[in-house]
Enzyme design. Structure first.
Site, PDB file in Angstrom:
ATOM      1  N   THR A 172      41.827  42.614  37.465  1.00 45.88           N
ATOM      2  CA  THR A 172      40.677  41.728  37.625  1.00 45.88           C
ATOM      3  C   THR A 172      39.495  42.272  36.827  1.00 45.88           C
ATOM      4  O   THR A 172      39.455  43.450  36.502  1.00 45.88           O
ATOM      5  CB  THR A 172      40.340  41.688  39.124  1.00 45.88           C
ATOM      6  OG1 THR A 172      41.403  41.009  39.769  1.00 45.88           O
ATOM      7  CG2 THR A 172      39.047  41.012  39.432  1.00 45.88           C
ATOM      8  N   ARG A 200      49.393  30.691  44.339  1.00 42.21           N
ATOM      9  CA  ARG A 200      48.874  31.878  45.049  1.00 42.21           C
ATOM     10  C   ARG A 200      47.398  32.097  44.691  1.00 42.21           C
ATOM     11  O   ARG A 200      47.010  32.005  43.538  1.00 42.21           O
ATOM     12  CB  ARG A 200      49.695  33.100  44.652  1.00 42.21           C
ATOM     13  CG  ARG A 200      49.234  34.415  45.298  1.00 42.21           C
ATOM     14  CD  ARG A 200      48.363  35.231  44.374  1.00 42.21           C
ATOM     15  NE  ARG A 200      48.064  36.558  44.924  1.00 42.21           N
ATOM     16  CZ  ARG A 200      47.182  37.394  44.378  1.00 42.21           C
ATOM     17  NH1 ARG A 200      46.529  37.062  43.293  1.00 42.21           N
ATOM     18  NH2 ARG A 200      46.970  38.562  44.918  1.00 42.21           N
ATOM     19  N   VAL A 201      46.588  32.381  45.699  1.00 45.68           N
ATOM     20  CA  VAL A 201      45.175  32.683  45.475  1.00 45.68           C
ATOM     21  C   VAL A 201      44.917  34.101  45.967  1.00 45.68           C
ATOM     22  O   VAL A 201      45.369  34.481  47.058  1.00 45.68           O
ATOM     23  CB  VAL A 201      44.277  31.671  46.243  1.00 45.68           C
ATOM     24  CG1 VAL A 201      42.810  32.070  46.150  1.00 45.68           C
ATOM     25  CG2 VAL A 201      44.480  30.265  45.693  1.00 45.68           C
ATOM     26  N   GLY A 202      44.228  34.898  45.161  1.00 39.63           N
ATOM     27  CA  GLY A 202      43.944  36.285  45.537  1.00 39.63           C
ATOM     28  C   GLY A 202      42.598  36.419  46.231  1.00 39.63           C
ATOM     29  O   GLY A 202      42.007  35.450  46.714  1.00 39.63           O
ATOM     30  N   ASP A 203      42.113  37.649  46.265  1.00 39.58           N
ATOM     31  CA  ASP A 203      40.858  37.947  46.972  1.00 39.58           C
ATOM     32  C   ASP A 203      39.610  37.605  46.160  1.00 39.58           C
ATOM     33  O   ASP A 203      38.539  37.370  46.729  1.00 39.58           O
ATOM     34  CB  ASP A 203      40.803  39.448  47.304  1.00 39.58           C
ATOM     35  CG  ASP A 203      40.901  40.299  46.035  1.00 39.58           C
ATOM     36  OD1 ASP A 203      41.879  40.120  45.280  1.00 39.58           O
ATOM     37  OD2 ASP A 203      40.002  41.125  45.797  1.00 39.58           O
ATOM     38  N   THR A 223      38.756  45.076  42.935  1.00 41.88           N
ATOM     39  CA  THR A 223      39.966  44.922  42.123  1.00 41.88           C
ATOM     40  C   THR A 223      41.108  45.681  42.779  1.00 41.88           C
ATOM     41  O   THR A 223      40.939  46.821  43.200  1.00 41.88           O
ATOM     42  CB  THR A 223      39.786  45.433  40.673  1.00 41.88           C
ATOM     43  OG1 THR A 223      41.076  45.429  40.037  1.00 41.88           O
ATOM     44  CG2 THR A 223      39.190  46.827  40.591  1.00 41.88           C
ATOM     45  N   GLY A 224      42.245  45.036  42.891  1.00 35.68           N
ATOM     46  CA  GLY A 224      43.383  45.696  43.522  1.00 35.68           C
ATOM     47  C   GLY A 224      44.327  44.663  44.087  1.00 35.68           C
ATOM     48  O   GLY A 224      44.241  43.476  43.750  1.00 35.68           O
ATOM     49  N   GLY A 226      45.320  42.013  45.992  1.00 32.60           N
ATOM     50  CA  GLY A 226      44.452  41.049  46.655  1.00 32.60           C
ATOM     51  C   GLY A 226      44.782  40.771  48.106  1.00 32.60           C
ATOM     52  O   GLY A 226      43.882  40.579  48.937  1.00 32.60           O
TER      53      GLY A 226
HETATM   54  N1  ASP Z   1      42.644  41.414  43.115  1.00 32.02           N
HETATM   55  C1  ASP Z   1      43.370  40.597  42.164  1.00 32.02           C
HETATM   56  C2  ASP Z   1      44.273  39.660  42.878  1.00 32.02           C
HETATM   57  O1  ASP Z   1      44.986  40.097  43.763  1.00 32.02           O
HETATM   58  C3  ASP Z   1      44.188  41.377  41.225  1.00 32.02           C
HETATM   59  C4  ASP Z   1      43.545  42.502  40.546  1.00 32.02           C
HETATM   60  O2  ASP Z   1      42.505  43.025  40.954  1.00 32.02           O
HETATM   61  O3  ASP Z   1      44.121  42.913  39.545  1.00 32.02           O
HETATM   62  O4  ASP Z   1      44.319  38.513  42.515  1.00 32.02           O
END
Ligand code: ASP
Length: 310
Positions: A172, A200-203, A223-224, A226
């Site tokens: 991210t 799919r929807v992330g954080d 970032t991580g 999600g």
């Molecule tokens: N947090 C993001 C998600 O899960 C992915 C990422 O940070 O790389 O969509």
């Protein structure tokens, strides 16, 4: 010296220095430095924290090294499906978009949602449609797809896994800023995870999870992985620790990330508070990051042992 502060990230995760080869690492570092300086210059010229955070994230989206906008990772159908959010610490105004496929700069669409609708979050084809109706640039699906990402999807699909980025790093992008008036803002944008289930929807677009800002406490962009960030409401957790517990930005950020780690999630965050402190903790071996703090000089770091003097 100035009251302005800015920090950006280009994703956290396992980063193997060997995998960089040639001058790739230098190119990443240069891109991060150019973008943080550009955001900083905007703040110095009197721009709001919100304008600076959106600007920095738009530049990160335009840079194909990072997993947002052009060059972002692909879902299981081979399509870029992107999420983004902005939040203004003044009055907790915010806007977000999820699973958009045609909007060149999802972060700009998130800003339009905030300013031109009564809503916080728009999703899917109708979010793109809202962008088309509000002068936010639309492009073809092919615009986002790079050869690297096609190959990455092919290997993830062959191995039957859903992964976060090319080098197992999370990808991210985000920015947090404090302007000369002391207002805070955050912006985050992502392509999510390679080979993710379409839809799919992330954080990142979920206010309080991957993106948060409140002038009373802090601005946060995560970032991580999600799913873990959603389950722990990372951004709001940092805010709550500061508001209710009186934790410093550094303690609150570290403790909130530890609670993600206890569930098994890895990643990192960038945060700034009203006094201008900056925190950039992560529990993965590295996180692409850059910031300009009280000393007015750009700092760029990837690994844990890079310069951490904020
Ligand atoms: N947090 C993001 C998600 O899960 C992915 C990422 O940070 O790389 O969509």
């Amino acid at each position: 010296m100035s009251d302005a502060r800015i920090a950006i990230h280009g994703g956290a995760g396992v980063i193997d220095p060997e995998s960089f080869g040639d001058d790739r690492e230098a190119r990443y570092r240069r891109a991060l430095e150019d973008i943080v300086v550009s955001g900083w210059n905007l703040l110095r010229s009197g721009a709001s924290a919100l304008d600076a955070a959106e600007h920095a994230v738009r530049l990160l989206e335009e840079c194909e090294y990072f997993n947002a906008g052009r060059g972002c990772v692909l879902n299981a159908d081979g399509v870029a499906e992107m999420d983004a959010a902005v939040m203004d610490g003044a009055g907790r105004r915010c806007g977000a978009v999820a699973a958009v496929q045609l909007t060149r700069n999802p972060v700009c669409l998130a800003r339009r949602v905030m300013e031109a609708s009564e809503h916080v979050l728009l999703a899917g084809p109708n979010a793109d449609r809202f962008g088309a109706e509000h002068d936010v640039e639309q492009v073809s699906r092919d615009f986002f797809v790079t050869e690297d990402r096609r190959q990455q999807l092919a290997s993830a699909a062959a191995a039957g896994r859903v992964s976060l980025d090319h080098d197992e790093k999370y990808g991210t992008v985000g920015a947090v800023a404090r302007d000369r008036e002391g207002h805070l803002a955050a912006a985050t944008s992502t392509g999510g995870m390679t080979n993710k289930v379409p839809g799919r929807v992330g954080d990142s677009p979920l206010i309080g999870a991957g993106t948060w800002a409140d002038d009373a406490t802090c601005a946060v962009s995560g970032t991580g992985h999600g799913e873990f960030f959603i389950r722990s409401m990372l951004g709001y957790d940092v805010h709550c620790r500061m508001a209710y517990r009186g934790s410093s930005l550094e303690e609150a950020s570290r403790d909130a990330l530890e609670s993600v780690a206890r569930m098994g999630g890895s990643g990192g965050l960038i945060a700034v508070d009203r006094e201008g402190h900056i925190a950039l903790p992560f529990n993965s071996p590295g996180m692409y990051r850059a910031w300009i703090g009280a000393d007015g000089s750009p700092h760029v770091a990837i690994y844990r042992d890079d310069d951490l003097d904020t």
